[in-house]
Write an enzyme that holds these catalytic residues in place. Sequence first.
Site, PDB file in Angstrom:
ATOM      1  N   HIS A   1       0.814  -1.219   0.000  1.00 32.84           N
ATOM      2  CA  HIS A   1       0.000   0.000   0.000  1.00 32.84           C
ATOM      3  C   HIS A   1       0.845   1.265   0.000  1.00 32.84           C
ATOM      4  O   HIS A   1       0.459   2.263  -0.604  1.00 32.84           O
ATOM      5  CB  HIS A   1      -0.937   0.013   1.208  1.00 32.84           C
ATOM      6  N   GLY A   2       1.961   1.243   0.693  1.00 32.33           N
ATOM      7  CA  GLY A   2       2.750   2.460   0.720  1.00 32.33           C
ATOM      8  C   GLY A   2       4.101   2.234   1.338  1.00 32.33           C
ATOM      9  O   GLY A   2       4.290   1.330   2.150  1.00 32.33           O
TER      10      GLY A   2
END
Lengths: 360, 480
Positions: free
Chosen positions: B319-320
Amino acid sequence: MPEQLPPDRSQSRWRCFASVAMGACAALIGFEAFLRVFISPVEVVLPVIASDSVAGTPVEIRQLQEGVATTHFSAGGAHLTGNAWIEPAHRVVIIGDSYVVARETADEQTMGAWLERIGRSASIPVDVRQYGWRGASPARYVVEGPAVLKRWQPDAVVVPISTIDLDQHVVTGAKPMLSVAHDGSWRVVSDPSDTTTWAPRRRARSVLAEAIESRWAQLWVRAPRALRQLAASWDAQASVTSSSEIDPPLELIPSAVVQSLKHAYGDRLVIAYLAVVRVIGDEHPDPLEVRLLDACRAQSVTCVSLREDMLAARKRGIIARGFQTTTLGSGHLNAEGHRLVATAVWPYVRERLAAAAAAR
Amino acid sequence: MSFVSWQFVAFFAITLAGLRVMPTRESRQLLLLVANVIFYGSGTPWHLAVLGVPSIIDYAAARRIEAATDARTRKQWLQFSIACNLGLLAYFKYADFFVDTVAHLVGTSTLPLLIALPVGISFFTFKTMSYTIDVYRGEIPACRSLWRYAMFVSFFPELVAGPIVRASIFLPQMDRPLTPRWGRTVIGLQIALIGVAKKLLIADRLASFSDSVFDAPAAFSQGTVIAAVIAYSLQIYCDFSGYSDIAIGVARIIGFDLPENFDMPYLATSITEFWRRWHMTLSRWLRDYLYIPLGGNRRGPWRTYLNLAITMLLGGLWHGANWTFVAWGLLHGLGLAVHKLVRSRATSDAAPRSMLGTVLSWAATYTFVCIGWVFFRSPDFATAATVLAKMAGLSPGGVTWLYAPLFMVVPAVVAAHAIGVLHQRGVRWRVLRATQQPGTGTYFGLRYAGFATGALIVAALLTLFLFTPLHHSPFIYFRF
């Protein structure tokens, strides 16, 4: 598997169209009725101070741009305080822009209402009249000075001002506006067609139409610049009025504003600077605020900055700006903000009331 | 190019008109490919190379895998393809993160590399990786046409934020006529409109509240911070599922059926069920290409728990590039493992759960998910710790902010979920028509004509026009 549904009833094309159209009309009517609960179909109340009166039926204004609020205005355009008008009493006038119009603040929560209650609880009878013009600049307050003094003979005049009353808007906004020369002298530039005759007439158009028009205007200013320029080029009027002829040094404006207000109201004047104190930061005065306070000191005008009061309130969990439907810390003053203004200016207002009583 | 912009409306209208006038299916496919290129290149044109080069590599690698006769060569080509994809992801998405972490560990500081993240890189690399893995496993044949494959990789409705579509689902649909049909257009428009409403009316409205609180959580009271976390849970759901709805609706108009990505996830009564309902295409991807290759549940219970934790940790990192995302993933991995452990020790799976038990399970699951969102939303651990301390009442005081739109959104979301639940239980309505294709979920639309249709369409348009915030937040998953 695709869901098996019974086939739609067969209708003629005309009946089908008619029922859809009727449904659409019903939605429009429903929206109109729904919006009227929150938005009143009355023109913005523009004050005409000379003909304002305590008597008369108030006009109700409802709005939902900042929170949801219902307010009442006198026939002469004063935002009523919700407190009874008493005689005899000291009179105080609050004059300003949309902060004083305060359509988003209930009558009894406005700064005028708080000022009346604070005074009366201290056994000093006070009546407050509060006039506001949305988007007005200090030149408006100067122009209205004679009417204020003649109509109400106030013992004190409170002018809440914010950064927009101290920057280039003062000299480039709508008329009346100030013209400030490079030597710091000022004059009011009035609009000969400025006929602020107030008439709380019912709108010919619907609230829904008004909401759509307002929304379109908000969207239009965000449209691509090229599109707006194209539209403006078709409107010769727009190109004429867009030119600006005045360009004074910005640092002279606060001083000119203080001079002009003092000229209009003399020793009755109390300026309240409405600082911006958000949820975090803003501990230090902004440059315009510093210039304003310096100018007030230089010209012996009472000026109260709300910054320290707002910071102290923030420590207690109170933010002076913002509403339940907007970002906290930005926008107009909320009820707590109005109370802070009244509390902050009251000592200075009381001084003037005492001086006036002694003079009598 | 955002889905909720006039540029996209114009782009899509022109694309549809083009599809309408193109005489053959091949010409329509070509037009769609051009549209994909314009859509992706409209932001940062050189990022087209980031999309194009690995696509060509994966296309070639899949052909080599299929053509190879010995297992070693096939495996080498697969490894090469995966290395290219992961290398690309590592450089563009994680280089700054790794450099910063290493510098922090050795006690120095470095200047950020400032590598511009190509939009949607996480999504299209997963999509292309799944393609070569599927070819390697023999589940699908390699695509024979480069431009058909390019069309699959760059399909604009789901290119930047999913749903993550597999080649086995997408490529066969390219044989459809791809001509906009009235029936599909009506349904697709309604699905897209639901997505736009979720994004503009709910997600963007709540963003101003949750963003303000997460920017300075210490300044707000316990109740306000809890409300902001709830608001964020609704914001991210409506933002991401809104995007998916628009993607599914737009694709349906063009002639493609994309898989559903959300199935009322906040009704889940366990964390396992939550991941069956939330970002379903990613969950399935992680299951098929990470969890099962790690051994899945075939190597004993403790290895199963470890596999779950590793899968979700990497899912969080996907996701990040931030340790808060790793913490979020790990938290969910541990949650899944604990749930599996508890369930394995339950005396009887068949025993029906009482109403109270169901409500408590739902509340526990939702609370757990919200705590996870604190890590997901916070820019750093200090912020997350402050938010959690506020929520727990360990840090009293602060400003109370009763944000009214939240109290309007919650009943609306509850009502929408109630419609879904009632439909699942067999309730039908005259006004609403449930549309369903295999694997694409259920959407409620209006029947074609009638009084209620006219009223609801006008009401929906007026609501969107009058009540959407003037400032739009970018889609949250655009960052990934």
